[in-house]
Design an enzyme around this catalytic site. Sequence first.
Site, mmCIF file in Angstrom:
data_model
loop_
_atom_site.group_PDB
_atom_site.id
_atom_site.type_symbol
_atom_site.label_atom_id
_atom_site.label_comp_id
_atom_site.label_asym_id
_atom_site.label_seq_id
_atom_site.Cartn_x
_atom_site.Cartn_y
_atom_site.Cartn_z
ATOM 1 N N GLU A 339 0.804 -1.218 0.000
ATOM 2 C CA GLU A 339 0.000 0.000 0.000
ATOM 3 C C GLU A 339 0.837 1.268 0.000
ATOM 4 O O GLU A 339 0.348 2.352 -0.303
ATOM 5 C CB GLU A 339 -0.967 0.022 1.189
ATOM 6 C CG GLU A 339 -0.322 0.008 2.558
ATOM 7 C CD GLU A 339 -0.062 -1.409 3.049
ATOM 8 O OE1 GLU A 339 0.341 -1.568 4.208
ATOM 9 O OE2 GLU A 339 -0.237 -2.350 2.259
ATOM 10 N N ASP A 381 17.569 13.876 -34.067
ATOM 11 C CA ASP A 381 17.922 14.568 -35.297
ATOM 12 C C ASP A 381 19.445 14.722 -35.345
ATOM 13 O O ASP A 381 20.154 14.306 -34.434
ATOM 14 C CB ASP A 381 17.214 15.916 -35.388
ATOM 15 C CG ASP A 381 17.575 16.847 -34.225
ATOM 16 O OD1 ASP A 381 18.340 16.417 -33.338
ATOM 17 O OD2 ASP A 381 17.088 17.986 -34.200
ATOM 18 N N ASP A 649 13.536 19.345 -31.820
ATOM 19 C CA ASP A 649 13.226 20.705 -31.376
ATOM 20 C C ASP A 649 12.465 21.531 -32.408
ATOM 21 O O ASP A 649 12.252 22.721 -32.204
ATOM 22 C CB ASP A 649 14.515 21.452 -31.002
ATOM 23 C CG ASP A 649 15.484 21.581 -32.181
ATOM 24 O OD1 ASP A 649 15.179 21.060 -33.264
ATOM 25 O OD2 ASP A 649 16.553 22.200 -31.999
ATOM 26 N N ASP A 653 9.119 17.883 -35.677
ATOM 27 C CA ASP A 653 9.394 16.807 -34.721
ATOM 28 C C ASP A 653 8.220 16.522 -33.786
ATOM 29 O O ASP A 653 8.238 15.520 -33.063
ATOM 30 C CB ASP A 653 10.623 17.158 -33.867
ATOM 31 C CG ASP A 653 11.894 17.232 -34.695
ATOM 32 O OD1 ASP A 653 12.061 16.380 -35.586
ATOM 33 O OD2 ASP A 653 12.709 18.139 -34.466
ATOM 34 N N ASN A 717 5.266 -14.386 4.648
ATOM 35 C CA ASN A 717 4.375 -14.257 5.800
ATOM 36 C C ASN A 717 3.108 -15.081 5.609
ATOM 37 O O ASN A 717 2.641 -15.767 6.528
ATOM 38 C CB ASN A 717 4.005 -12.789 6.018
ATOM 39 C CG ASN A 717 5.119 -12.030 6.710
ATOM 40 O OD1 ASN A 717 6.051 -12.627 7.237
ATOM 41 N ND2 ASN A 717 5.035 -10.706 6.698
ATOM 42 N N ASN A 742 3.051 -4.696 9.336
ATOM 43 C CA ASN A 742 3.082 -4.229 7.953
ATOM 44 C C ASN A 742 3.363 -2.734 7.874
ATOM 45 O O ASN A 742 4.142 -2.265 7.039
ATOM 46 C CB ASN A 742 1.743 -4.562 7.286
ATOM 47 C CG ASN A 742 1.783 -4.338 5.791
ATOM 48 O OD1 ASN A 742 2.681 -4.816 5.113
ATOM 49 N ND2 ASN A 742 0.815 -3.608 5.272
ATOM 50 N N ASP A 746 6.676 -1.043 6.253
ATOM 51 C CA ASP A 746 6.549 -0.075 5.160
ATOM 52 C C ASP A 746 7.239 1.238 5.497
ATOM 53 O O ASP A 746 7.836 1.889 4.629
ATOM 54 C CB ASP A 746 5.073 0.165 4.836
ATOM 55 C CG ASP A 746 4.499 -0.934 3.955
ATOM 56 O OD1 ASP A 746 5.284 -1.612 3.270
ATOM 57 O OD2 ASP A 746 3.280 -1.125 3.958
#
Length: 906
Positions: A339, A381, A649, A653, A717, A742, A746
């Site tokens: 998470e 280019d 540029d 392009d 686990n 957990n 984390d």
Amino acid sequence: MFKILAQLFLQFFSHRLERRHFRRDVLSERLVPGPARAQLPTAFVESLVAAACSDEAELYLTYDSGPQGLGAGQADERRERFGENRVEQDRPASLGRHLWLCYGNPFNLLLTALALISWVTEDLSAALVIGTMVVVSTLLRFFQETRSNRAAEQLKAMVGNTATVLRPGQAGRSQPSFGVEVPIRDLVPGDIVRLSAGDMIPADLRLLHARDLFVSQAAMTGESLPVEKFAHRAGTEARNPLELDNLCFMGTNVVSGSATAMVIGTGRATFFGNLTTRVAQRDEEPNAFQRGINKVSWLLIRFMLVMAPVVLLINGFTKGDWLEATLFSLSVAVGLTPEMLPMIVTSTLAKGAVVLSRQQVVVKHLDVIQNFGAMDVLCTDKTGTLTQDRIVLERHTDAFGAPSDEVLEYAFLNSYYQSGLKNLLDVAVLERTESRGELRLVERFVKVDELPFDFERRRMSVVVGEEGKGHLLICKGALEEVLQVCTRVRHGASSEPLDAARLVEIRAHTATLNDEGLRVVAVARRELPAAQADYRLADERELTLMGYIAFLDPPKETAVAALKALRRQGVTVKVLTGDNERVTRCVCRAVGLDARELLTGSDLAALDDQALAAACERTAVFARLTPAHKERLVRLLRQRGHVVGFLGDGINDAPALRAADIGISVDSAVDIAKEAADIILLQKSLLVLEQGVAEGRKTFVNMLKYIKMTARSNFGNVFSVLVASAFLPFLPMLPMHLLVQNLLYDLSQTAIPFDNVDEELLERPQHWRSEDLGRFMVFFGPLSSIFDILTYLLMWFVFAANSPEQQRLFQTGWFVEGLISQTLVVHLIRTRKLPFIRSRASWPLLALTLTIIGVGLLLPVSPLAGYFKLQALPWGYFPWLIGILLGYAVLIQLMKGWFVRRYGWQ
């Protein structure tokens, strides 16, 4: 329930992690004139038609403006009233909405539900812990994303597009207006703007004056060719805004010509802004980063969908308490999903963006940083990348090689009077003629009209008139394209027919120049009577070839080293240029690129997609390309599984920049190229790109570390939980213990964005490979279960925690061992080398892991132990713990050696 949860997760994950920026070209497939008009408010359409049909005086009165535009004070007042000139997709979320988005993901909602159930069942300590977990997770993510977004916005502001706006002079003084550069977001209705080739149309505009203005409206109408716009009053019979010739719309761009226009709509009050509030946004094709995230997400979801129900059934049948089993299985489901991944990804990418900014690389969209590291093909280019971008006019000769000042004079008149974007060739011509005093020609000639350059004709013409004489059409462009409209050639003082023999002679001479690395531009002319004032492309015929101007753009001294560095990193460089093949070969040879097998635009047209895709793999140099050719090559390379970067540029392009996984432009590029790019270089150099590739790979490796560590830990686990659930008369760990473990684990990972990366991982492109992650989980996950089971046996037989009355001691013993082992193993898994000796973690990661270990050891003896349903462990437990941890470290290291030899180490 789990299927619904999985769907919610993927929707959320895609929305928050992919961060797909809105590309305006996605409207091209939707906006045909009829349906588009039908989706817009009638009042809005009528206001556009009214603006188009008003004369200039009425327009100034309606918008309370004037020929010199708005004063700074007036503009500020209107900005307060109308808001910034940004559409909804560009607006950052408010703090309140951002906080809700950080909270409102399926996993926080699930934790909230668990907290409510615990509170209803009077398990207040569990409710408090789970609620704290939700708050900490949400706030961590909120603050980290806020910082990251702020850093990204600051970086984007460094290269933001601007518009040239007229501001009146100081009060009380009569002086002409002058143009100032203003950020596009600051434009307001009534502003007077000036446009030239390469500019983005910054808002909805009514043209006041226009000269050979051609605008690409593909983003709005899907038309592939530019349309010409005029300042004259539009016919009242036209009711569709897109058909009104004197209106320009936000999101389109100027291809050639120039204009002055009034802003009549900004932000959500533009055609584009109105449409995006009514047309659902179509997701564009995901880039490599987004595809990789989706694959990894689905792998973890499938694992969760299999394991969580198994845990529920085993605990329900063996313990008989289905409510407790449900809570426990939901906790396992949450534990199986990383998470913190959104926060880890965002902070890792933001850190990479800040580092890149110090290396003259500005990141507009964070997710392309990983694409930088995954890039294995770079299309670029030639001019300014392989060459010095310092073009010098070397020669001006007649068609047969004799020096000719007359050819230089014609080239000067063409470059001086063209109203489009002056490229480096024009600048070189003007610099040479200024040094020779040729500016006196301006006094003799007056511009009559212009035929702007386009990438199909590859030439442009101006028509000038001299007092008392006729008109003179002067054409300048690529040799073959100019020869197509020539019927005669100047030879000395006479003019001769341009027959086949002369063409062979001319091509042989120009080929010699090309082989010397000179870029040849042909110059031709046609005398016309003075009766005509408006010229069309059809007038560009029956010309007389006068000669050539030849330019030299020497190779960059750093190009050879940069190409070698990119090659060492596994990046193949392909040159895509509009220049001719001989000049391109000469430059490529000078910088060490193999140009023996070269394809031109005409070669591409003769190949179908399958044949061209195969040719792309073995060909490194492509010449005489149009914008459509460049875009096609980029798309075919992507279809073959490459992660493609494109560096460009120019106006030509822009399509390829949009098509690439990572569009790269420079700060000096035209607006449309900067708008289409994902990354802006403040210095146009392949060496800068090479540094960016390395930083992108560091970013990817650190993201992958978190995913691999978490997946391995969670897999182990759950395997341990399954074993314990089958044989123990009580839960091996309470749902609250799983959640707290957990969360602490984390938290220890939040320093991963700042971790060091082994050098060998930077030597090749890094790609998402979900199959490798699955293999890693299968081989490394069960190793932790071996020592978890040893901990079970230790607590059961040595410390007699073998009854429901002693379950708290058992659960505490496994909680401490599980937390410390998976926190310490971070240092083992983060590298293929011997940890702490041959590869050391960064000090933030080391400090945080030590802190979490300390928390895990102290929590059972702290005053909070009762709330967490933990208890103090006997001193005899800790020598056993040290032995278990050492055994685990040795086994992990042995498995690493075997795994690297068998499968490698990403």
